[in-house]
Design an enzyme around this catalytic site. Structure first.
Site, mmCIF file in Angstrom:
data_model
loop_
_atom_site.group_PDB
_atom_site.id
_atom_site.type_symbol
_atom_site.label_atom_id
_atom_site.label_comp_id
_atom_site.label_asym_id
_atom_site.label_seq_id
_atom_site.Cartn_x
_atom_site.Cartn_y
_atom_site.Cartn_z
ATOM 1 N N HIS A 139 16.682 -10.723 -4.131
ATOM 2 C CA HIS A 139 15.674 -9.576 -4.524
ATOM 3 C C HIS A 139 14.892 -9.961 -5.880
ATOM 4 O O HIS A 139 13.643 -9.714 -5.984
ATOM 5 C CB HIS A 139 15.993 -8.264 -4.470
ATOM 6 N N SER B 139 22.667 -8.760 1.396
ATOM 7 C CA SER B 139 23.027 -7.488 1.047
ATOM 8 C C SER B 139 24.452 -7.304 2.016
ATOM 9 O O SER B 139 25.422 -6.738 1.634
ATOM 10 C CB SER B 139 22.120 -6.348 1.304
ATOM 11 N N MET C 13 15.390 -3.169 1.147
ATOM 12 C CA MET C 13 16.447 -2.111 1.750
ATOM 13 C C MET C 13 17.603 -2.106 0.594
ATOM 14 O O MET C 13 18.690 -1.440 0.896
ATOM 15 C CB MET C 13 17.002 -2.570 3.197
ATOM 16 N N GLN D 257 14.318 -0.342 12.291
ATOM 17 C CA GLN D 257 14.524 -1.769 12.379
ATOM 18 C C GLN D 257 15.995 -2.062 12.767
ATOM 19 O O GLN D 257 16.341 -3.277 12.971
ATOM 20 C CB GLN D 257 13.910 -2.468 11.132
ATOM 21 N N VAL E 185 17.375 -17.880 -1.995
ATOM 22 C CA VAL E 185 18.347 -17.792 -3.267
ATOM 23 C C VAL E 185 19.716 -17.902 -2.573
ATOM 24 O O VAL E 185 19.906 -17.195 -1.643
ATOM 25 C CB VAL E 185 18.127 -16.850 -3.980
ATOM 26 N N GLY F 211 11.171 -12.873 1.219
ATOM 27 C CA GLY F 211 11.892 -14.116 1.267
ATOM 28 C C GLY F 211 11.736 -14.884 2.607
ATOM 29 O O GLY F 211 11.863 -14.287 3.638
ATOM 30 N N HIS G 231 20.436 -8.182 -4.913
ATOM 31 C CA HIS G 231 21.033 -9.407 -5.578
ATOM 32 C C HIS G 231 19.779 -10.347 -6.097
ATOM 33 O O HIS G 231 18.711 -10.041 -6.149
ATOM 34 C CB HIS G 231 21.845 -9.968 -4.266
#
Ligand code: AMP
Length: 278
Positions: A34, A183, A27, A58, A173, A144, A31
């Site tokens: 991603h 985000s 989306m 969503q 991460v 992720g 960072h």
């Protein structure tokens, strides 16, 4: 790097590319989380496709679709820097053309946790991911573990609908202080950002308790709540100790468990999870 905005442009761009193709759906507001997915995709694939689409379906009515951070120019630079071949950055109408009237709805695995807290959320996720899988026809797609239930939902959907894309999960991460990259972290005030590592600390307290032999799930939930409670800015939404396969809440921990939570900090909703037990 090619940036395409329509279904037709994407299909045309993919017609002649070398295979295998790796897809990373996002989306945006990219960072290091991603980037870790893209780097893995780059290593596995001859062609890497990143989608950047803030998917309205969503988000619930009272959620943060309008406030979700966006910066396409910066995202395109990040994609270029990690060697992405094709960026698909469509408009809402391109993903959901006029008359669009289909929902992909996954069953039991989408019910608890995020599914219960955000009614309709996983219908939106499954529907957009099904469209992306159909459009890109990638050999693999990368997700992720921070969004653990999302991966379970997508795996179920891909298996049930015989979609030809393998789902690959990558580890979460984190910042140096343990906060999972997200985000939405960009929306935290400085004070909120300073408080946010308590989320990971709380989950770590839970896993440490399990590691020390605690078998009562209620005691583990309580310990997690206690740590969260040490930060007045944090409002927990749920704390879960669940079976990692079914996501059903546990009474006793006999094997592995998924510890997960959602909490608001300054009105920003954050989620995280950790695996515990052996
Ligand atoms: P999003 O843009 O938040 O929808 O995330 C796109 C993909 O990146 C999803 O598969 C997420 O699970 C993944 N992702 C988000 N944050 C992280 C993180 N901190 N570590 C690893 N993957 C992440």
């Amino acid at each position: 790097m090619l940036v395409v905005r329509t279904r037709a442009e994407l299909r045309a761009a993919l017609a002649t590319v070398p295979r295998p193709v790796g897809l990373v759906p996002t989306m945006g507001w990219l960072h290091a989380g991603h980037v870790s997915l893209v780097e893995r995709a780059r290593g596995d694939s001859a062609t890497v496709v990143v989608s950047i689409f803030v998917n309205p379906r969503q988000f619930g009515q009272r959620e943060d679709f309008a406030k979700y951070p966006r910066n396409e120019a910066r995202d395109l630079e990040a994609c270029e820097a990690v060697g992405v071949d094709i960026v698909f950055a469509p408009t809402v109408d391109e993903v959901y053309p006029p008359g669009f009237d289909t929902v992909v709805s996954v069953g039991a695995i989408a019910g608890p946790l995020e599914g219960a807290a955000r009614p309709g959320h996983f219908d939106g996720v499954a529907t957009v991911v099904a469209i992306l899988f159909a459009l890109v026809g990638a050999e693999r797609a990368y997700f992720g573990a921070k969004d653990y239930q999302q991966v379970q939902v997508i795996r179920r959907m891909a298996l049930d609908l015989a979609l030809p894309t393998d789902v690959v999960t990558m580890p979460t991460v984190r910042e140096g202080d343990g906060l999972a990259l997200s985000s939405r972290n960009a929306r935290l005030s400085p004070e909120g950002r300073a408080a946010a590592p308590v989320i990971h600390r709380a989950l770590e307290a839970g896993t440490a308790l399990v590691g020390g032999g605690e078998r009562e799930a209620a005691a583990v939930r309580q310990a997690i709540f206690r740590v969260l409670g040490s930060e007045p800015r944090v409002t927990p939404e749920y704390v879960s100790v669940a079976d990692p396969e079914t996501l059903a809440e546990l009474d006793r921990l006999d094997g592995r468990a998924l510890l997960s939570l959602a909490a608001f900090i300054d009105g920003v909703r954050l989620i995280d999870n950790e695996r515990a037990g052996g």
